[in-house]
Design an enzyme around this catalytic site. Structure first.
Site, PDB file in Angstrom:
ATOM      1  N   SER A 149      45.553  16.748 -11.105  1.00 37.75           N
ATOM      2  CA  SER A 149      44.269  17.080 -10.518  1.00 37.75           C
ATOM      3  C   SER A 149      44.450  17.732  -9.136  1.00 37.75           C
ATOM      4  O   SER A 149      45.078  18.775  -9.048  1.00 37.75           O
ATOM      5  CB  SER A 149      43.393  15.825 -10.458  1.00 37.75           C
ATOM      6  OG  SER A 149      42.053  16.142 -10.215  1.00 37.75           O
ATOM      7  N   ASP A 190      40.735  18.882 -21.429  1.00 34.07           N
ATOM      8  CA  ASP A 190      40.147  18.589 -20.121  1.00 34.07           C
ATOM      9  C   ASP A 190      39.102  19.627 -19.756  1.00 34.07           C
ATOM     10  O   ASP A 190      39.304  20.831 -19.962  1.00 34.07           O
ATOM     11  CB  ASP A 190      41.254  18.579 -19.063  1.00 34.07           C
ATOM     12  CG  ASP A 190      40.740  18.291 -17.658  1.00 34.07           C
ATOM     13  OD1 ASP A 190      39.682  17.653 -17.538  1.00 34.07           O
ATOM     14  OD2 ASP A 190      41.415  18.691 -16.696  1.00 34.07           O
ATOM     15  N   HIS A 213      42.325  15.135 -19.135  1.00 32.95           N
ATOM     16  CA  HIS A 213      42.727  15.391 -17.754  1.00 32.95           C
ATOM     17  C   HIS A 213      43.955  14.579 -17.359  1.00 32.95           C
ATOM     18  O   HIS A 213      44.896  15.100 -16.769  1.00 32.95           O
ATOM     19  CB  HIS A 213      41.543  15.042 -16.841  1.00 32.95           C
ATOM     20  CG  HIS A 213      41.739  15.358 -15.400  1.00 32.95           C
ATOM     21  ND1 HIS A 213      41.778  16.645 -14.917  1.00 32.95           N
ATOM     22  CD2 HIS A 213      41.891  14.542 -14.318  1.00 32.95           C
ATOM     23  CE1 HIS A 213      41.936  16.614 -13.601  1.00 32.95           C
ATOM     24  NE2 HIS A 213      42.019  15.358 -13.211  1.00 32.95           N
TER      25      HIS A 213
END
Length: 469
Positions: free
Chosen positions: A174, A389, A444
């Site tokens: 991220s 994601d 993710h």
């Protein structure tokens, strides 16, 4: 063999620990009474210089390798945000334990400490159990965080000098798309110019990275459109006002993003084809990393009023089986905090206390990849991306990684197989030691959704399979 006896025997077998390390040893972890723990683990604080010497106290949790700790790599892991806790990765992704609703722990068969010593950190100061004696230390940004994490690693090596010669890797996901390249640059710069001991730095791996502005909401909305989750008129309006227009429409674009996020309903934006948790979340912000990402990109300040607006924009239920809920409950248990040698405090997935410089998110980190590759540092760099994601979507990574300017080596979009099944697609560039791997069907947090594939990926990465010529 009970847990306490197991740890005691392991300690006897390893005699090189410093007194400071032994003081941090976790010997009786609540919830692990019915499982065998075949490795040593340590948790405590590392002092990092800030506005005053040693003002920052950074929490780490080391779990040694189940292989050969003395020779296996040392990998530091932090989550993204900016401002989210690395213990999310520990308890909900690739750490050795997974929390249950009753605060017991289950063994994770695909933990990354099977092949590496793993150090989970909570960074910057103000995140999780990490704190500072000085309020101004909670104001930070990419450069300061990279510096702090460099000195955290140096302090770790002082406490565990037996690991100073092991191969060193760093990893994240991220907003780690900013954390990892900036920290890598800090390490190679300090190795060349500092009087501090040189770190045996070998490279970094980062998953579903937020590398530039497109990596966030624009890529997410394009992914929603590609998955046919939003209607063409709304997408066309977004494209016209927020992508193709030469005149900025910030208010309209923010309202369109809110409308689109409302329109897709209670979908899991982190993993579009997975169910959501139906239990009430004890965590204050639900899907915390997404909340912080929107906070960062839209410039929403950390005021009480803005928290309410931010949650309306970005809050999502936690992923089944509600592990983030369980992790929060577990880490807020006082007996757990005592076992981890941390201050008693309310642990949160991500910190409202940290005042992160939101301008940093608008600066692309792609040029840092060029610097690290062209500088001849020999770093093994793996960018991996779960293609389910929406938050930091694969299309966002493809948007920048192919424009770095390197020649394909011939390994372009080759199928990557695990157990004779296609697990994703792999690409590599000539003379770069850079690899790009998609994980098909993963969200993710790749290890949370495809744990067996994630461990296979990490093992093969450490062996140089994805980065060697």
């Amino acid at each position: 063999m009970n847990t306490l006896l197991s740890v005691a025997l392991l300690t006897t077998a390893v005699s090189a620990y410093t007194p400071e390390a032994l003081a941090d040893q976790v010997t009786d972890l609540p919830g692990s009474e019915n499982i065998n723990i075949p490795f040593n683990q340590f948790s405590g604080y590392l002092p990092v210089d800030g506005a005053a010497e040693g003002s920052k106290k950074m929490h780490y949790w080391l779990v040694e390798s189940e292989g050969n700790p003395a020779t296996d790599p040392v990998t530091f892991w932090t989550n993204g945000g900016p401002g989210c806790s690395g213990l999310l990765g520990f308890l909900t992704e690739q750490g050795p334990f997974q929390p249950n609703a009753d605060k017991t722990l289950t063994v994770n068969d695909f933990a990354w400490n099977k092949v590496s010593n793993m150090v989970f950190i909570e960074s910057p100061a103000g995140v999780g159990f990490s704190y500072s004696d000085m309020e101004e230390d909670y104001t930070t940004g990419d450069a300061q965080t990279a510096s702090d994490n460099y000195y955290l690693i140096q302090e770790f090596m002082k406490r565990f000098p037996e690991y100073a010669s092991n191969d060193l890797y760093i990893s994240s996901e991220s907003y780690g798309g900013h954390y990892m390249p900036t920290l890598a640059k800090e390490i190679v710069t300090q190795n060349a110019n500092s009087t501090n001991p040189a770190l045996n730095f070998k490279g970094f791996a980062v998953g579903n990275p937020y590398a530039d502005v497109y990596s966030g909401p624009p890529a997410m909305i394009d992914t929603y459109w590609g998955h046919q989750m939003i209607p063409k008129p709304v997408y066309d309006e977004y494209a016209a006002k927020c992508v193709d227009s030469k005149v900025p429409h910030p208010k309209d674009c923010l309202n369109l993003e809110i409308e689109i996020n409302t329109m897709v309903g209670d979908i899991n934006p982190y993993a579009l084809d997975y169910p959501v948790c139906l239990e009430d979340s004890p965590a204050r912000s639900g899907r915390a990393q997404r909340t912080w990402l929107f906070n960062h990109m839209h410039g929403i300040k950390n005021s009480k009023a803005s928290k309410k607006n931010l949650r309306a924009l970005a809050e999502e239920p936690a992923y089944q089986p509600c592990e983030e809920n369980f992790a929060s409950a577990y880490l807020n248990d006082l007996s757990v905090q005592n076992a981890l040698h941390v201050n008693h405090m309310i642990w949160e997935e991500c910190s409202f206390k940290v005042n992160y410089d939101m301008a940093d998110s608008s600066v692309s980190t792609a040029p840092i990849y060029n610097y690290l590759i062209d500088g001849g540092f020999g770093l093994n760099i793996l960018v991996f991306s779960g293609d389910d994601d929406g938050v930091c979507a694969t299309i966002g990574t493809q948007n920048w990684i192919w424009d770095l300017g390197y020649d394909p080596k011939g390994k372009i979009w080759q199928s990557y197989e695990v157990n004779d099944q296609v697990a994703g697609y792999f690409s590599q560039w000539k003379d770069t030691k850079l690899g790009f791997l998609t994980i098909h069907g993963a969200g993710h947090e790749v290890p949370a959704y495809k744990p067996e594939i994630a461990l296979d990926m990490f093992t093969r990465y450490l062996a140089g399979e994805f980065t060697s010529a």
